[in-house]
Scaffold this motif. Structure first.
Motif, mmCIF file in Angstrom:
data_model
loop_
_atom_site.group_PDB
_atom_site.id
_atom_site.type_symbol
_atom_site.label_atom_id
_atom_site.label_comp_id
_atom_site.label_asym_id
_atom_site.label_seq_id
_atom_site.Cartn_x
_atom_site.Cartn_y
_atom_site.Cartn_z
ATOM 1 N N TRP A 122 19.718 83.821 -31.578
ATOM 2 C CA TRP A 122 19.575 85.170 -31.048
ATOM 3 C C TRP A 122 20.355 86.209 -31.853
ATOM 4 O O TRP A 122 20.176 87.414 -31.669
ATOM 5 C CB TRP A 122 20.043 85.222 -29.595
ATOM 6 N N HIS A 123 21.271 85.781 -32.738
ATOM 7 C CA HIS A 123 22.192 86.733 -33.351
ATOM 8 C C HIS A 123 21.491 87.884 -34.065
ATOM 9 O O HIS A 123 21.690 89.052 -33.743
ATOM 10 C CB HIS A 123 23.129 86.012 -34.320
ATOM 11 N N THR A 124 20.676 87.577 -35.064
ATOM 12 C CA THR A 124 20.035 88.644 -35.837
ATOM 13 C C THR A 124 18.990 89.409 -35.034
ATOM 14 O O THR A 124 18.997 90.653 -35.050
ATOM 15 C CB THR A 124 19.427 88.084 -37.126
ATOM 16 N N TRP A 222 16.586 82.884 -22.696
ATOM 17 C CA TRP A 222 17.550 82.133 -23.514
ATOM 18 C C TRP A 222 16.880 81.688 -24.818
ATOM 19 O O TRP A 222 17.464 81.772 -25.890
ATOM 20 C CB TRP A 222 18.067 80.915 -22.745
ATOM 21 N N GLN A 223 15.627 81.222 -24.741
ATOM 22 C CA GLN A 223 14.909 80.788 -25.945
ATOM 23 C C GLN A 223 14.546 81.967 -26.829
ATOM 24 O O GLN A 223 14.622 81.887 -28.053
ATOM 25 C CB GLN A 223 13.645 80.012 -25.551
ATOM 26 N N GLY A 224 14.100 83.067 -26.219
ATOM 27 C CA GLY A 224 13.840 84.289 -26.969
ATOM 28 C C GLY A 224 12.981 84.084 -28.196
ATOM 29 O O GLY A 224 11.813 83.697 -28.103
ATOM 30 N N PRO A 225 13.532 84.321 -29.406
ATOM 31 C CA PRO A 225 12.733 84.248 -30.630
ATOM 32 C C PRO A 225 12.379 82.828 -31.065
ATOM 33 O O PRO A 225 11.544 82.653 -31.954
ATOM 34 C CB PRO A 225 13.639 84.915 -31.682
ATOM 35 N N TRP A 244 18.532 71.892 -34.907
ATOM 36 C CA TRP A 244 18.101 72.892 -35.885
ATOM 37 C C TRP A 244 17.263 74.014 -35.266
ATOM 38 O O TRP A 244 17.257 75.136 -35.775
ATOM 39 C CB TRP A 244 17.279 72.225 -36.994
ATOM 40 N N HIS A 245 16.575 73.723 -34.175
ATOM 41 C CA HIS A 245 15.700 74.709 -33.554
ATOM 42 C C HIS A 245 16.476 75.934 -33.062
ATOM 43 O O HIS A 245 15.949 77.048 -33.069
ATOM 44 C CB HIS A 245 14.958 74.046 -32.393
ATOM 45 N N TRP A 246 17.718 75.712 -32.647
ATOM 46 C CA TRP A 246 18.528 76.795 -32.101
ATOM 47 C C TRP A 246 19.842 77.007 -32.855
ATOM 48 O O TRP A 246 20.360 78.117 -32.898
ATOM 49 C CB TRP A 246 18.857 76.517 -30.632
ATOM 50 N N GLY A 247 20.392 75.939 -33.411
ATOM 51 C CA GLY A 247 21.720 76.009 -34.008
ATOM 52 C C GLY A 247 21.720 75.826 -35.507
ATOM 53 O O GLY A 247 20.673 75.698 -36.146
ATOM 54 N N THR A 248 22.917 75.776 -36.069
ATOM 55 C CA THR A 248 23.074 75.700 -37.513
ATOM 56 C C THR A 248 24.122 74.659 -37.930
ATOM 57 O O THR A 248 24.552 74.639 -39.075
ATOM 58 C CB THR A 248 23.484 77.080 -38.064
ATOM 59 N N GLY A 249 24.527 73.804 -36.966
ATOM 60 C CA GLY A 249 25.457 72.730 -37.287
ATOM 61 C C GLY A 249 26.891 73.199 -37.443
ATOM 62 O O GLY A 249 27.219 74.381 -37.293
ATOM 63 N N GLU A 250 27.767 72.239 -37.759
ATOM 64 C CA GLU A 250 29.185 72.551 -37.897
ATOM 65 C C GLU A 250 29.451 73.462 -39.088
ATOM 66 O O GLU A 250 30.414 74.240 -39.082
ATOM 67 C CB GLU A 250 29.989 71.258 -38.057
ATOM 68 N N ALA A 251 28.601 73.382 -40.106
ATOM 69 C CA ALA A 251 28.804 74.223 -41.286
ATOM 70 C C ALA A 251 28.849 75.701 -40.919
ATOM 71 O O ALA A 251 29.704 76.457 -41.400
ATOM 72 C CB ALA A 251 27.706 73.957 -42.313
ATOM 73 N N LEU A 252 27.939 76.146 -40.082
ATOM 74 C CA LEU A 252 27.910 77.552 -39.672
ATOM 75 C C LEU A 252 28.738 77.796 -38.427
ATOM 76 O O LEU A 252 29.235 78.905 -38.209
ATOM 77 C CB LEU A 252 26.468 78.000 -39.437
ATOM 78 N N TYR A 440 8.825 81.777 -35.580
ATOM 79 C CA TYR A 440 9.242 82.490 -34.380
ATOM 80 C C TYR A 440 8.190 82.378 -33.289
ATOM 81 O O TYR A 440 6.997 82.211 -33.560
ATOM 82 C CB TYR A 440 9.489 83.976 -34.685
ATOM 83 N N GLU A 441 8.649 82.496 -32.066
ATOM 84 C CA GLU A 441 7.733 82.585 -30.928
ATOM 85 C C GLU A 441 6.891 83.848 -31.121
ATOM 86 O O GLU A 441 7.440 84.934 -31.402
ATOM 87 C CB GLU A 441 8.519 82.657 -29.629
ATOM 88 N N PRO A 442 5.560 83.738 -31.023
ATOM 89 C CA PRO A 442 4.718 84.935 -31.218
ATOM 90 C C PRO A 442 5.156 86.088 -30.329
ATOM 91 O O PRO A 442 5.395 85.916 -29.132
ATOM 92 C CB PRO A 442 3.322 84.426 -30.832
ATOM 93 N N GLY A 443 5.291 87.262 -30.941
ATOM 94 C CA GLY A 443 5.729 88.447 -30.214
ATOM 95 C C GLY A 443 7.232 88.657 -30.244
ATOM 96 O O GLY A 443 7.715 89.699 -29.805
#
Length: 448
Positions: A122-124, A222-225, A244-252, A440-443
């Motif tokens: 959701w950040h960007t 919550w799912q949003g984009p 991966w669908h929502w997060g970016t792992g420990e690296a990010l 992305y989710e359409p719309g």
């Protein structure tokens, strides 16, 4: 007032559930809204979006800064929403309004700034909508869920002419700022290698099972984009980090701090080459991202960086669970948050500075508490009032975060990547470049 109960009527009257980000399409296409004249000591109104984790620190910081009032708290979890309202009301003279759908508070012209502490996906998209609505934005790291979003966000900041600060708090640590300036001025000679690490001892997340969506959660919002997936019982509120669908792992999740410091100290931007190794070793469960990972970057300036992440083995490096080492031709510097140690080429300590900062919200030069978060949020508020550039603007945040995205992409495709040193784009590898952005989710596609 908590209007989370009004969600059904709001969706019915606005059609928000089906419109997604198009709900603010008109704003996104509009001319830039003139900035409200605030003045150096003018009152600012703030909204905190996401209060189940880092948003709590946002509330603590904002209520310590003179002339700032939190007027809105927003969360898709009604329990977290109520908790955030109570936390803010205890710290200030007024009780903020509770809003379940962030789009409703963005439409309120009385809100000057928003802070965003939502899941990564959701950040960007949320930050772009906030900028388009005329708000200044404090955005938790990582800046983006993928590199493409970081590029969009830079465009949005330029288009809407608002202040955006990424929550890379170390950029505002006074001792760190001072020693990095010395490093840039030749303290340890020519720097050529930066090493960052993070270690934790996280438990297994198990195997999630399909379950009814809890009555306290707006799972669609919550799912949003993110493209829609059924609710499972081990996802919300933290384990999305490892999917991966929502997060970016420990690296990010954590490496973004150390790698931002490494890149800042070395004075590098985009790499020539990126590689990553590791895997999910400690447990066999729903965790998709690596629990053990190394990433390496080579830069055209003749410099190299590395990051080591261990989510499930917290044995320290250099006696620290997280930290940064900067190596030069005439010595080495160990960076530990707001403390540091300088070594000569024989390994002898030549200087050591500990974190001795005292929290004082009226002192804009020195502040601590909350892990020095207060100083970084104060810097953001000052920039909103004065029209100056923050310590970690979107351009800097994107460059640091994108390095880690590139590391994750290298790991996911299982090979070394070569990059365009003008923008970080992956060269001659179409499959890897497909991961530069997401579906992305359409719309709900973010647009500038």
């Amino acid at each position: 007032m908590n209007d989370s109960i009004d969600r059904r009527s709001f969706l019915k009257t606005t059609g928000a559930a089906g419109l997604g980000l198009a709900y603010f399409g008109a704003l996104a296409r509009a001319e830039v809204v003139p900035a409200r004249t605030i003045g150096a000591n003018g009152k600012l109104t703030a909204a905190v979006i996401g209060t189940n984790g880092r948003g709590g620190a946002h509330i603590e910081c904002l209520t310590k800064i003179p002339g700032v009032e939190i007027t809105h708290i927003c969360d898709v979890d009604s329990r977290a929403l109520d908790k955030g309202i109570k936390a803010a009301a205890k710290k200030q003279s007024s009780t903020p309004k509770g809003v379940a759908d962030f789009r409703k508070l963005l439409a309120d012209p009385s809100v000057d700034v928003v802070t965003i502490a939502t899941p990564d996906h959701w950040h960007t998209p949320m930050a772009i909508l906030a900028l388009a609505a005329g708000k200044h934005v404090y955005l938790e790291k990582p800046l983006s869920h993928n590199p493409y979003e970081g590029e969009l966000l830079i465009q949005a900041v330029e288009k809407y002419q608002r202040v955006l600060q990424m929550g890379a708090q170390r950029r505002s640590f006074p001792n760190l700022r001072a020693i990095i300036e010395e490093i840039h001025n030749g303290l340890i000679g020519k720097t050529y290698f930066g090493r960052g690490w993070y270690a934790n001892n996280r438990a297994s997340i198990g195997h999630g099972q399909p379950a009814p969506v809890p009555e306290w959660l707006d799972y669609d919002l919550w799912q949003g984009p993110a493209p829609r997936r059924p609710f499972i019982d081990n996802l919300v509120h933290y384990n999305w980090h490892w999917r991966w669908h929502w997060g970016t792992g420990e690296a990010l999740n954590n490496g973004a701090h150390e790698i931002d410091v490494c890149r800042w100290a070395l004075g590098v931007t985009w790499p020539t080459r990126v590689s990553s190794n590791g895997g999910r070793y400690q447990f066999q469960d729903d965790w998709e991202t690596p629990d053990t990972q190394t990433i390496s970057w080579d830069f055209p300036e003749g410099k190299t960086m590395s990051w080591e992440g261990r989510s499930c083995n917290n044995f320290p490096v250099e006696g620290l669970g997280r930290g940064v080492m900067i190596y030069g031709t005439n010595g080495t510097v160990l960076l530990d948050g707001n403390a540091y140690t300088v070594y000569d080429n024989k390994g002898k300590v030549t200087r050591q500075v500990k974190n001795t900062e005292v929290a004082d919200p009226t002192n804009t030069v020195s502040a601590s508490g909350l892990g020095l978060d207060l100083l970084h949020v104060t810097n953001f508020i000052e920039c909103v009032r004065n029209g100056t550039s923050p310590n970690c603007p979107a351009t800097e945040g994107h460059r640091s975060v994108a390095l880690l995205h590139l590391g994750n992409i290298s790991w996911r495709v299982g090979r070394e990547l070569y990059c365009d040193t003008t923008n970080g784009h992956i060269l001659n590898d179409n499959d890897a470049m497909k991961l530069w952005r997401r579906q992305y989710e359409p719309g709900w596609e973010p647009k500038v």
